[in-house]
Design an enzyme around this catalytic site. Structure first.
Site, PDB file in Angstrom:
ATOM      1  N   GLY A   1       0.837  -1.197   0.000  1.00  0.00           N
ATOM      2  CA  GLY A   1       0.000   0.000   0.000  1.00  0.00           C
ATOM      3  C   GLY A   1       0.871   1.245   0.000  1.00  0.00           C
TER       4      GLY A   1
ATOM      5  CG  ASP B   1      -7.713   0.444   3.695  1.00  0.00           C
ATOM      6  OD1 ASP B   1      -8.518  -0.414   4.090  1.00  0.00           O
ATOM      7  OD2 ASP B   1      -6.670   0.737   4.311  1.00  0.00           O
TER       8      ASP B   1
ATOM      9  NE  ARG C   1     -32.924  -8.870  17.181  1.00  0.00           N
ATOM     10  CZ  ARG C   1     -32.443 -10.011  17.641  1.00  0.00           C
ATOM     11  NH1 ARG C   1     -31.630 -10.740  16.891  1.00  0.00           N
ATOM     12  NH2 ARG C   1     -32.760 -10.432  18.838  1.00  0.00           N
TER      13      ARG C   1
ATOM     14  N   GLY D   1     -11.437  -0.110   6.095  1.00  0.00           N
ATOM     15  CA  GLY D   1     -11.235   0.895   5.049  1.00  0.00           C
ATOM     16  C   GLY D   1     -10.358   2.049   5.494  1.00  0.00           C
TER      17      GLY D   1
HETATM   18  O1  F6P Z   1      -5.194  -1.014   5.643  1.00  0.00           O
HETATM   19  C1  F6P Z   1      -5.849  -2.236   5.655  1.00  0.00           C
HETATM   20  C2  F6P Z   1      -6.586  -2.459   6.952  1.00  0.00           C
HETATM   21  O2  F6P Z   1      -7.268  -3.688   6.855  1.00  0.00           O
HETATM   22  C3  F6P Z   1      -7.527  -1.331   7.359  1.00  0.00           C
HETATM   23  O3  F6P Z   1      -8.719  -1.345   6.641  1.00  0.00           O
HETATM   24  C4  F6P Z   1      -7.655  -1.607   8.844  1.00  0.00           C
HETATM   25  O4  F6P Z   1      -7.951  -0.447   9.557  1.00  0.00           O
HETATM   26  C5  F6P Z   1      -6.284  -2.120   9.223  1.00  0.00           C
HETATM   27  O5  F6P Z   1      -5.655  -2.553   8.023  1.00  0.00           O
HETATM   28  C6  F6P Z   1      -6.278  -3.232  10.228  1.00  0.00           C
HETATM   29  O6  F6P Z   1      -4.966  -3.530  10.522  1.00  0.00           O
HETATM   30  P1  F6P Z   1      -4.514  -4.744  11.431  1.00  0.00           P
HETATM   31  O7  F6P Z   1      -4.479  -5.969  10.563  1.00  0.00           O
HETATM   32  O8  F6P Z   1      -3.181  -4.335  11.902  1.00  0.00           O
HETATM   33  O9  F6P Z   1      -5.513  -4.888  12.518  1.00  0.00           O
END
Ligand code: F6P
Length: 361
Positions: A116, A142, A177, A185
């Protein structure tokens, strides 16, 4: 011009659907077109920091049938540990030179980095410092890498979130519900917006748009008036509380996004008799079976990345634009953080479907 004989490939940052397809494509293109040997580096840059280096020569055996459809990355990855500020033997140290010396001792002619924007920025800095030949491939669920319309992994995450909404709809209808689905993201709302439309959500909350709890409630009451007893809400993890505060959890002094779904649920239940339940989809969005478009994108990116290396066009990032793969200098490719913009055509789509998106829309 010296012929390229040996390249490395690594996956860096959070995993996602399509990484294995990208590695496979790199290997096939390198071997069949150019007879280049491909070395897989374990666990992102960690494989080059460790001694002995954690690297293996890839062979056709690695890519026997199943790999293309498998989530994650068989090379492993690493989403923490900036090599410039690396926690090593109780101290924070700069280990970037270890990566440079590993690249040189392996006699690599080039390195393909699948990552990324964060990973790309760091590895580019190391490459500049050590004069390493790199080419980047954008991946992230994301979908926030500026230059590319789509990064590897995004569609798999959207698909997982859409399937979750499909399942939640059945149980929401059975119990009358409001079901709230919290999705990942980071600071961009692409997953929530896309999956919300595909999964028939009534409310989509994203970090880019302000909302009010009263606005959500008004929408839920309208649904009831139409004699529909249930509703679906999808919320992106970085959406703020009504007072503008982020919702985070702390683990070992590190903040992680999460919990906005619970907040929305409590606020709705405080003010109405609507029964809410919350599902946080979490890493299912990353580890799900890669959907076809991610495998295709990954394959196209892999081929182009190898072609760039073979032509000695280094320091480039491949990207998807207007139905084809293009390439740009890495720094240009990651310069802009791509959030949902006001001009995003899907905002209009969602609004036209009567979905509640926020107060000023
Ligand atoms: O950047 C990818 C992502 O999956 C985000 O959407 C999320 O906030 C984060 O990484 C989660 O990271 P980790 O795997 O460190 O919990």
């Amino acid at each position: 011009m010296d012929k390229i004989k040996k390249i490395g490939v690594l996956t860096s940052g959070g995993d996602c659907g399509g990484l294995n397809a990208a590695i496979r494509s790199i290997f096939f293109r390198a071997k069949t077109k150019y007879k280049i040997d491909v070395y897989g580096i374990r666990n992102g840059t960690l494989g080059l920091i460790k001694r002995p280096v954690e690297v293996e020569e890839l062979s056709y055996k690695n890519f026997e049938g199943f790999l293309i459809k498998q989530g994650g990355t068989f090379l492993g990855t690493n989403s923490k540990g900036n090599p410039f500020k690396f926690f090593f033997k109780g101290k924070v140290v700069d280990v970037s030179n270890r990566i440079i010396s590993a690249y040189k001792s392996l006699k690599l002619d080039g390195l393909i980095v699948i990552g990324g924007d964060g990973s790309m920025k760091i590895i580019k800095e190391i490459a500049d410092k050590g004069k390493l030949n790199i080419v980047g491939i954008p991946k992230t669920i994301d979908n926030d890498v500026g230059i590319t319309e789509y990064s590897i992994g995004f569609h798999t995450a959207v698909d997982a979130a859409t399937k979750a909404l499909d399942s939640l709809q059945a149980t929401a209808a059975s119990h009358g519900r409001a079901m709230i689905l919290e999705v990942m993201g980071r600071d961009a709302g692409h997953i929530a917006l896309n999956a919300g439309i595909a999964g028939g959500a009534d409310v989509i909350l994203i970090p880019e748009l302000e909302y009010t709890i009263n606005g959500i409630i008004k929408k839920l009451h309208k649904i009831k008036k139409n004699k529909i007893g249930h509703s679906l809400i999808i919320v992106a993890e970085a959406t703020r509380k009504e007072n503008g505060k982020k919702v985070v959890n702390k683990y070992n002094k590190q903040e992680r996004l999460g919990g906005i779904g619970q907040y929305i649920s409590k606020e709705i239940m405080k003010k109405t008799d609507i029964e809410c339940r919350v599902t946080s989809l979490g890493h299912i969005q990353r580890g799900s079976t890669p959907v076809a478009i991610d495998r295709i994108l990954a394959s196209a990116f892999g081929v182009s990345a190898v072609d760039l290396i073979a032509k000695r066009k280094f320091n480039r990032l491949v990207a998807w634009q207007d139905r084809k793969v293009i390439d740009v200098p890495i720094e240009e490719g990651i310069r802009d953080y791509r959030k949902v913009s006001n001009e995003d055509t899907l905002l209009k789509t969602a609004l036209s479907l009567g979905i509640y998106l926020g107060k000023d829309i």
